[in-house]
Design an enzyme around this catalytic site. Sequence first.
Site, PDB file in Angstrom:
ATOM      1  N   LYS A 125      16.811  26.330-102.518  1.00  0.00           N
ATOM      2  CA  LYS A 125      17.416  25.066-101.921  1.00  0.00           C
ATOM      3  C   LYS A 125      18.627  24.865-102.352  1.00  0.00           C
ATOM      4  CE  LYS A 125      14.989  22.141-105.322  1.00  0.00           C
ATOM      5  NZ  LYS A 125      16.048  21.694-105.664  1.00  0.00           N
ATOM      6  N   THR A 126      18.881  24.830-103.654  1.00  0.00           N
ATOM      7  CA  THR A 126      20.166  24.774-104.289  1.00  0.00           C
ATOM      8  C   THR A 126      21.474  25.251-103.677  1.00  0.00           C
ATOM      9  OG1 THR A 126      19.229  24.472-106.462  1.00  0.00           O
ATOM     10  CG2 THR A 126      21.566  24.579-106.474  1.00  0.00           C
ATOM     11  N   ASP A 161      18.683  15.920-102.764  1.00  0.00           N
ATOM     12  CA  ASP A 161      17.569  16.986-103.463  1.00  0.00           C
ATOM     13  C   ASP A 161      16.580  16.167-104.183  1.00  0.00           C
ATOM     14  OD1 ASP A 161      16.821  19.408-104.285  1.00  0.00           O
ATOM     15  OD2 ASP A 161      18.215  19.558-106.052  1.00  0.00           O
ATOM     16  N   GLU A 162      15.435  17.144-104.192  1.00  0.00           N
ATOM     17  CA  GLU A 162      14.450  16.716-104.672  1.00  0.00           C
ATOM     18  C   GLU A 162      13.720  15.246-104.026  1.00  0.00           C
ATOM     19  OE1 GLU A 162      12.595  18.525-106.495  1.00  0.00           O
ATOM     20  OE2 GLU A 162      13.900  20.056-107.592  1.00  0.00           O
ATOM     21  N   GLN A 197       5.319  19.843-104.199  1.00  0.00           N
ATOM     22  CA  GLN A 197       5.620  19.727-105.660  1.00  0.00           C
ATOM     23  C   GLN A 197       5.995  18.437-106.159  1.00  0.00           C
ATOM     24  OE1 GLN A 197       8.062  23.089-107.298  1.00  0.00           O
ATOM     25  NE2 GLN A 197       8.826  23.417-105.125  1.00  0.00           N
ATOM     26  N   ARG A 199       5.587  29.040-110.888  1.00  0.00           N
ATOM     27  CA  ARG A 199       6.641  29.225-111.996  1.00  0.00           C
ATOM     28  C   ARG A 199       6.747  30.781-112.265  1.00  0.00           C
ATOM     29  NH1 ARG A 199       9.536  26.056-110.603  1.00  0.00           N
ATOM     30  NH2 ARG A 199       7.991  25.734-109.158  1.00  0.00           N
TER      31      ARG A 199
END
Length: 759
Positions: free
Chosen positions: A34-35, A218-219, A249, A630
């Site tokens: 995503k970044t 973002d987020e 998330q 993770r």
Amino acid sequence: MMQNLLHNLNPEQLAAVTLPAQPALILAGAGSGKTRVLTTRIAWLIQTGQVSPAGVLAVTFTNKAAKEMLARLSAMLPINTRGMWIGTFHGLCNRLLRAHYRDAALPQTFQILDSQDQLSAIKRLLKANNIDDEKYPPRNLMYFINSAKDQGLRAKDVEAYDDFNRKFVELYDMYDQQCQREGVVDFAELLLRTYELLSRNQPLREHYQSRFKHILVDEFQDTNDLQYKWLKLMAGQHGAVFAVGDDDQSIYAFRGANVGNMSMFEREFRVQNLIKLEQNYRSHGNILDSANTLISHNTRRLGKNLRTDAGHGEPVRIFEASSDIQEAQWIIDEAKNLIAEGAARSEIAILYRSNAQSRVIEHALFSAGIPYRVYGGQRFFERAEIKHAIAYLQLMDNPHNDSAFLRVVNFPTRGIGARSIEQLQDAARQHGTSLYAAVPYMTGKAGTSLAAFVKLVEGARFETQHLPLQEMVQIVLDMSGLITHYQNEKEGADRIENLEQLVSAAMLFVSEEGFGIDTPAFAGPKAQAAAGATILADAAEIVDADAPLAMVMSPLSAFLSHASLEAGDNQAQAGQDAMQLMTVHSAKGLEFDAVFITGLEEGLFPHDNSVQEADGIEEERRLMYVAITRAKRRLYMSFSQSRMLHGQTRYGMKSRFFDELPDAALKWLSPKVQHHWSGLHHKSAWDDVPEFGANSIAQKFEKKDVGWRIGETVSHQKFGEGVIVNIEGGGSNARAHINFGRNGMKLLDLSVAKLERVA
């Protein structure tokens, strides 16, 4: 240049990056890049001439993410990124308020209060107005104020539904006035003040709406109500908001995050472009299959399914332990195998739901000589509340320890100020004594307060002189006022949990170092001998450097030495290859080659509190999803039949989440451990835990001979499978406390309840 920007993007990423200038929602799964999509989107908009660098507004949730985005943009395009509006909500609001401080009714040089500064300001407010800070705890007031601001509410807008709440509203208004007089703003104020400024100042609002035609966030799943309102205000009617997030998330509801903002955004902005980034570049297939299957049990989600080209990889390994000590040892053994295979220690993470769980794991790592780092928090013996408790114990062991004295002489507060301490230090210097010994030389109010503190320490020493170490620690926690102090804090529950874990740490230490379980905490070697401990002849006079601690030190002195060593030694230094310990919340955004998810028991993960809250289990499931994703190559999960938490042993059932994982992706490393003992003469893994050794168990069973056993797994027609935690009474009056996991703890009459044994 254009070819270079877009090369190596997968089809979904390419579609997201090159969307037209319209509101868009990008569902970006864990490890889906995503970044890269966000940064490339900005570069593509600038490169194609759709916007200038000054016309982009990009919001991140951490300063680290903002810096990374700016660095990537600098590498992609020959532009100066210094003036670009890329940063956190708070950073961007600060920038806007600095430019329009007059319109915002702020002095040009206004200063920002961090959390500690804000708390200090609130304490000053209460003191200046003679407000009882026990009735109105400063930290609780701070949370009340920040929560109101996060909802966009000033004091006049908050509903006062009772006298206590009405007082908090009044104090909120007084706090705002104090901040205004002093020219300071707290973090929540930055956002609220900006929102109010843009709401009432139409020319200014239209200026920024016209300037920022492209807003990227973002987020997005972590936005709160006011942040979403702020974004709507900045976007106006025609702004192209590019929202990137993952509703699976969303794990920060306790901070005010509203996962519903994603669905609201889709509806209110009439989103035509919804793209799912489902290609995962982080994890192997079995890990992703576990994550996908687990999260599919959540009903309120936008829905996506992660996939990978990396193959199935290793199965997810699951271990059932008889105790948390055995669980920790298993982690050590598996970690050693990974390291022997060439894994870097820094690529191995141990995750837990609660900070209190780290103590046993830290102890095992320390004993094994494996360096580690506690991420997003302090090591157990370095935590402030633990250091406070240790300081009280140090004074009981050696009252002339000035460092310990200064740490707790006024904590919890007992009216001993800086001036009193200065006078005491002068008296100690004059008479050549420790601070503790100088107290009798003090007079007046200061002397009375200091004498009361000395009396407290001496009283605790007298009360505990014949008690074993673990009981001594519990009494000190109570008498010192530490437990009461943290009960008055909104987030004091975690600190109390850690303090209660100190009792467990003392109990484990005594058993491991060869002290008698009932040996008095103050007992020296000779007293221990009288109590039945085996020691060297004349050990009090001749100290053997290789001798066990029990032969040369009292339990209290030995434990305090252990705490100091474990707090200072083996701490991972910057850049050191060390294993990573953290809560699942702290792990968000990170990735590791190997991940251990520990303590997967009902009541712990998912947490007890989640059962009582609306959508609580769904939030816990999202937290588990974050934990699973993770891991890149190896994933381990563990649970324990018994666990020492908060100074007490709890018997647990495996987490419901195991039933929501795909069998094909799992590998059980141990056969099912029996939850009962078929014969007390056989050695059990529980024999190594002092409280549950065979003799102790036998004594309990003699008293509870009612046909059932503590620790036995049973089934009930209504409540399902459970574990017997305690039995009281006998004969026809016998009753059992049974932990039925998701159905909670029940007290059942054994003569009536139709229980069945589960083999």
